[in-house]
Motif scaffolding. Sequence first.
Motif, PDB file in Angstrom:
ATOM      1  N   THR A  48       0.795  -1.110   0.028  1.00 61.37           N
ATOM      2  CA  THR A  48       0.045   0.097  -0.028  1.00 61.37           C
ATOM      3  C   THR A  48       0.946   1.349   0.026  1.00 61.37           C
ATOM      4  N   PHE A  49       0.627   2.120  -1.017  1.00 61.71           N
ATOM      5  CA  PHE A  49       1.278   3.385  -1.201  1.00 61.71           C
ATOM      6  C   PHE A  49       0.464   4.382  -0.747  1.00 61.71           C
ATOM      7  N   LYS A  50       1.123   5.540  -0.074  1.00 68.71           N
ATOM      8  CA  LYS A  50       0.241   6.763   0.265  1.00 68.71           C
ATOM      9  C   LYS A  50       1.007   7.912  -0.425  1.00 68.71           C
ATOM     10  N   VAL A  51       0.355   8.749  -1.388  1.00 63.65           N
ATOM     11  CA  VAL A  51       0.708  10.186  -1.554  1.00 63.65           C
ATOM     12  C   VAL A  51       0.752  11.239  -0.555  1.00 63.65           C
ATOM     13  N   VAL A  52       1.826  11.685  -0.338  1.00 64.53           N
ATOM     14  CA  VAL A  52       2.074  12.784   0.750  1.00 64.53           C
ATOM     15  C   VAL A  52       2.392  14.176   0.564  1.00 64.53           C
ATOM     16  N   ASP A  53       2.641  14.327  -1.243  1.00 63.52           N
ATOM     17  CA  ASP A  53       2.791  15.465  -1.761  1.00 63.52           C
ATOM     18  C   ASP A  53       2.778  15.526  -3.307  1.00 63.52           C
ATOM     19  N   GLY A  54       2.577  16.302  -4.069  1.00 65.28           N
ATOM     20  CA  GLY A  54       2.390  16.627  -5.404  1.00 65.28           C
ATOM     21  C   GLY A  54       1.211  16.985  -5.805  1.00 65.28           C
ATOM     22  N   GLU A  55       1.077  17.379  -7.178  1.00 64.15           N
ATOM     23  CA  GLU A  55      -0.121  18.036  -7.687  1.00 64.15           C
ATOM     24  C   GLU A  55      -1.088  17.237  -7.610  1.00 64.15           C
ATOM     25  N   ILE A  56      -1.113  16.107  -7.610  1.00 65.75           N
ATOM     26  CA  ILE A  56      -2.492  15.294  -7.234  1.00 65.75           C
ATOM     27  C   ILE A  56      -3.021  15.811  -5.894  1.00 65.75           C
ATOM     28  N   MET A  57      -2.344  16.133  -5.149  1.00 68.27           N
ATOM     29  CA  MET A  57      -2.899  16.541  -3.360  1.00 68.27           C
ATOM     30  C   MET A  57      -3.606  17.917  -3.594  1.00 68.27           C
ATOM     31  N   ASN A  58      -3.581  18.683  -4.905  1.00 67.57           N
ATOM     32  CA  ASN A  58      -4.538  19.831  -5.231  1.00 67.57           C
ATOM     33  C   ASN A  58      -5.997  19.273  -5.343  1.00 67.57           C
ATOM     34  N   HIS A  59      -6.195  18.032  -5.628  1.00 68.15           N
ATOM     35  CA  HIS A  59      -7.503  17.453  -5.819  1.00 68.15           C
ATOM     36  C   HIS A  59      -7.836  16.719  -4.837  1.00 68.15           C
ATOM     37  N   PHE A  60      -6.816  16.114  -4.181  1.00 70.36           N
ATOM     38  CA  PHE A  60      -7.482  14.803  -3.113  1.00 70.36           C
ATOM     39  C   PHE A  60      -6.880  15.209  -1.746  1.00 70.36           C
ATOM     40  N   LYS A  61      -7.611  14.946  -0.897  1.00 63.08           N
ATOM     41  CA  LYS A  61      -6.949  15.237   0.461  1.00 63.08           C
ATOM     42  C   LYS A  61      -6.165  13.845   0.810  1.00 63.08           C
ATOM     43  N   CYS A  62      -6.729  12.857   0.382  1.00 61.19           N
ATOM     44  CA  CYS A  62      -5.959  11.645   0.717  1.00 61.19           C
ATOM     45  C   CYS A  62      -6.094  10.556  -0.585  1.00 61.19           C
ATOM     46  N   PHE A  63      -4.938  10.106  -0.745  1.00 62.44           N
ATOM     47  CA  PHE A  63      -4.823   9.215  -2.163  1.00 62.44           C
ATOM     48  C   PHE A  63      -3.930   7.970  -1.889  1.00 62.44           C
ATOM     49  N   LYS A  64      -4.498   6.944  -1.564  1.00 61.42           N
ATOM     50  CA  LYS A  64      -3.553   5.752  -1.802  1.00 61.42           C
ATOM     51  C   LYS A  64      -3.952   4.613  -2.867  1.00 61.42           C
ATOM     52  N   SER A  65      -2.963   4.068  -3.079  1.00 61.31           N
ATOM     53  CA  SER A  65      -2.804   2.746  -3.931  1.00 61.31           C
ATOM     54  C   SER A  65      -2.624   1.744  -3.295  1.00 61.31           C
ATOM     55  N   ASN A  66      -3.157   0.311  -3.766  1.00 61.82           N
ATOM     56  CA  ASN A  66      -2.732  -0.940  -3.347  1.00 61.82           C
ATOM     57  C   ASN A  66      -2.611  -1.734  -4.473  1.00 61.82           C
ATOM     58  N   LEU A  67      -1.214  -2.410  -4.542  1.00 61.75           N
ATOM     59  CA  LEU A  67      -0.956  -3.450  -5.510  1.00 61.75           C
ATOM     60  C   LEU A  67      -0.996  -4.858  -4.704  1.00 61.75           C
ATOM     61  N   GLN A  68      -1.613  -5.740  -5.442  1.00 64.07           N
ATOM     62  CA  GLN A  68      -1.642  -7.154  -5.100  1.00 64.07           C
ATOM     63  C   GLN A  68      -1.291  -7.878  -6.113  1.00 64.07           C
ATOM     64  N   VAL A  69      -0.332  -8.825  -5.808  1.00 63.91           N
ATOM     65  CA  VAL A  69      -0.085  -9.898  -7.052  1.00 63.91           C
ATOM     66  C   VAL A  69      -0.184 -11.151  -6.563  1.00 63.91           C
ATOM     67  N   LYS A  70      -0.877 -11.984  -7.350  1.00 65.98           N
ATOM     68  CA  LYS A  70      -1.078 -13.416  -7.071  1.00 65.98           C
ATOM     69  C   LYS A  70      -0.672 -14.355  -8.098  1.00 65.98           C
TER      70      LYS A  70
END
Length: 151
Positions: A84-106
């Motif tokens: 699980t990755f959490k964005v803490v800074d960058g242009e994306i944070m102008n649009h989102f208060k919180c933004f996380k991505s999760n990768l799962q590989v099986k």
Amino acid sequence: MALTGKLEVEMEINSPADKFYNIFRRQAHHIPNICSDKVHQIDVHEGDWETPGSVKNWGYTLGGTSMSLKETVESVDDENKSITFKVVDGEIMNHFKCFKSNLQVKAKDEGSLVKWSLEYEKVNKDVPNPDAYLEFAVNVTKDIESHYLKA
């Protein structure tokens, strides 16, 4: 209109699960070499390449625009090949208060099943869903798969 949401995509790839997972787990610095049209650079801002809590800077292109972000690895589950990755800074944070991505590989027969999920909270109701970021993850996944199939 809800300000929070979750988008998911699952895709089958022909690359081994361990190799695909490992590039995000320990070798993200190779991603700009694999898909340089999408990801221009990744470097460690704080910590290292592997330790949860470390912060990485990403330079990338989305929708024809060069952008950057800082993300931290919030959690790692090597047994289930999940990060699980959490964005803490960058242009994306102008649009989102919180933004996380999760990768799962099986692992799957001759390849892998890759699942990306994005969880977000918009700053206001006028912000569109981050479909472009989910498409970005799919395209990076395809580039990495192609890279491993050539190797």
